[in-house]
Design an enzyme around this catalytic site. Sequence first.
Site, PDB file in Angstrom:
ATOM      1  N   HIS A  51      -5.188   9.556   0.450  1.00 44.39           N
ATOM      2  CA  HIS A  51      -5.595   8.790   1.745  1.00 44.39           C
ATOM      3  C   HIS A  51      -6.009   9.268   2.864  1.00 44.39           C
ATOM      4  CE1 HIS A  51      -3.650   5.717   4.480  1.00 44.39           C
ATOM      5  NE2 HIS A  51      -3.386   4.826   3.471  1.00 44.39           N
TER       6      HIS A  51
ATOM      7  N   ASP B 253       0.736  -1.070  -0.056  1.00 42.15           N
ATOM      8  CA  ASP B 253      -0.096   0.006  -0.075  1.00 42.15           C
ATOM      9  C   ASP B 253       0.665   1.148  -0.148  1.00 42.15           C
ATOM     10  OD1 ASP B 253      -1.978  -1.870   0.202  1.00 42.15           O
ATOM     11  OD2 ASP B 253      -3.007  -0.926   2.068  1.00 42.15           O
ATOM     12  N   ASP B 254       0.187   2.324  -0.443  1.00 42.80           N
ATOM     13  CA  ASP B 254       0.669   3.883  -0.135  1.00 42.80           C
ATOM     14  C   ASP B 254       1.646   4.316  -1.145  1.00 42.80           C
ATOM     15  OD1 ASP B 254      -1.012   3.445   2.062  1.00 42.80           O
ATOM     16  OD2 ASP B 254       0.344   4.205   3.476  1.00 42.80           O
TER      17      ASP B 254
ATOM     18  N   HIS C 174       3.642  -2.404   3.298  1.00 46.71           N
ATOM     19  CA  HIS C 174       3.756  -0.850   2.607  1.00 46.71           C
ATOM     20  C   HIS C 174       5.127  -0.666   2.138  1.00 46.71           C
ATOM     21  CE1 HIS C 174       0.685  -0.835   5.762  1.00 46.71           C
ATOM     22  NE2 HIS C 174       0.194   0.381   4.929  1.00 46.71           N
TER      23      HIS C 174
ATOM     24  N   TYR D 200      -6.548   3.073   5.737  1.00 47.10           N
ATOM     25  CA  TYR D 200      -6.814   2.334   7.236  1.00 47.10           C
ATOM     26  C   TYR D 200      -7.737   1.135   7.244  1.00 47.10           C
ATOM     27  CZ  TYR D 200      -5.313   7.250   7.446  1.00 47.10           C
ATOM     28  OH  TYR D 200      -4.347   8.376   7.299  1.00 47.10           O
TER      29      TYR D 200
HETATM   30 ZN    ZN Z   1      -2.602   3.324   3.084  1.00 46.04          ZN
END
Ligand code: ZN
Length: 248
Positions: free
Chosen positions: A101, A42-43, A194, A138
């Site tokens: 996000h 993610d991210d 991540h 989240y």
């Molecule tokens: Zn995230």
Amino acid sequence: MFFLSAVISVLAVLGNASPMKRQNANVIYSCTQPNMVALTFDDGPYIWGSEVSDILTQHNATGTFFYNGNNWDCIYDSNIIATVQHVYNAGHMIASHTWSHPDLTTLTWDQIHNEMWLIEQAILRITGAYPAFFRPPYGSFNDLVLQAAYVRGQQVVIWDFDSGDSVGASEQQQMANYDSTIASHPSNILALNHETYDSTVHQTLPYAIQQLQAAGYQLVSLDVCLGGEQRYQYVTAPQQFDPSTWHC
Ligand SMILES: [Zn+2]
Ligand SMILES: *[C@@H]1O[C@H](CO)[C@@H](O)[C@H](O)[C@H]1NC(C)=O
């Protein structure tokens, strides 16, 4: 695509006026296929994206990347565009993780759609692929989020294992988390990682790949671990960079 947005807005108005309950998107917590692990990241996109892609590829593993548009980096920076194309062309799966996000449960219907559309548009422009899977930041969602995902043709993806990297787990703890999950012999694992942490990319990931493969798991993309779902809603050619519209 402005037309699409307009249609969705009209549908939203009709939905509000209708006594019929809106449909919720499907929520996925786990893989369905035995002996498969989906490593998700993610991210990103961020500075180590191509490295993560190459580590996976070198080990016969396919990853799934839930991208933001403007989080750790801007997806329209030229080096980041190149990273996204590298990951996509290497055959890894790309999915949506919102533009900036936010916790989507704090947003209105229109704000939720805007967060979803901006990252879908960026992924479509850069790769030509329109995402079919979406992960809320989240893991936070409510009915409005599920309804928005549904009208956008997307399934919502959570996870059943968290390496702990985003909540401050040390690399030793992250590796121990993988060890204890593997020791419990689950049929499959949908793993949250991540790509934005040095330790995830350079310590945890190589270790996790080695341990998971030694335990007999195939490291596959999300669509495969779900039994062969459609990876994207549709795929066209990537678009040409346009500095007047491709910016954060
Ligand atoms: Zn995230
Ligand atoms: C590579 O991975 C695929 C799917 O995960 C698997 O079917 C294949 O046997 C693997 N190949 C090698 C050489 O391990």
